[in-house]
Design an enzyme around this catalytic site. Sequence first.
Site, short mmCIF file in Angstrom:
data_model
loop_
_atom_site.label_atom_id
_atom_site.label_comp_id
_atom_site.label_asym_id
_atom_site.label_seq_id
_atom_site.Cartn_x
_atom_site.Cartn_y
_atom_site.Cartn_z
N MET A 116 2.80 10.69 -4.23
CA MET A 116 1.77 9.71 -4.56
C MET A 116 0.61 10.34 -5.31
O MET A 116 -0.09 9.64 -6.06
CB MET A 116 1.27 9.02 -3.28
CG MET A 116 2.23 7.99 -2.71
SD MET A 116 2.63 6.63 -3.84
CE MET A 116 1.02 5.87 -4.11
N VAL A 145 9.14 8.73 -1.74
CA VAL A 145 7.85 9.32 -2.08
C VAL A 145 7.06 9.66 -0.81
O VAL A 145 7.21 8.99 0.21
CB VAL A 145 7.04 8.34 -2.99
CG1 VAL A 145 6.59 7.11 -2.23
CG2 VAL A 145 5.87 9.03 -3.65
N CYS A 146 6.29 10.74 -0.89
CA CYS A 146 5.32 11.08 0.16
C CYS A 146 4.02 11.45 -0.56
O CYS A 146 3.75 10.92 -1.63
CB CYS A 146 5.84 12.19 1.08
SG CYS A 146 6.07 13.78 0.27
N ARG A 147 3.24 12.35 -0.02
CA ARG A 147 1.98 12.70 -0.69
C ARG A 147 2.22 13.59 -1.90
O ARG A 147 1.72 13.32 -2.99
CB ARG A 147 1.02 13.39 0.29
CG ARG A 147 -0.36 13.63 -0.31
CD ARG A 147 -1.36 14.07 0.73
NE ARG A 147 -1.09 15.43 1.17
CZ ARG A 147 -1.68 16.52 0.66
NH1 ARG A 147 -2.55 16.40 -0.31
NH2 ARG A 147 -1.38 17.71 1.12
#
Length: 116
Positions: A95, A67-69
């Site tokens: 996220m 996961v990232c932004r």
Amino acid sequence: MNVQPGDIPTASVSELPADGLVLLDVREQDEWDAGHAPGAVHIPLGELPARTDELAQLPDDQPLYVVCRTGGRSARAAAWLNASGWDAINVAGGMKSWETEGRPVVGEHDGPPEVL
């Protein structure tokens, strides 16, 4: 590496397992500190190749969700991880989607956590 986005296994936040989720957060330190998923492992994207020993300690009998932004950096990380022998799945929407879906977020500072 020239990997097309369609070649990367992807799951939406709503498709993630409720229990036993192995989540790798590849955002930068300030993003992590502001707000992240409880129990996630934090290794910024640029540090992944140098920190594979930490990845090797994660359970290898289930997928590694990345996961990232919003899903861009995690897609690159998942492509690299899959090419390096891991079973990695990109979390679509990152996220931001995690937060929108009402999943818990914790921070590393005083005040309410936020997803940067």
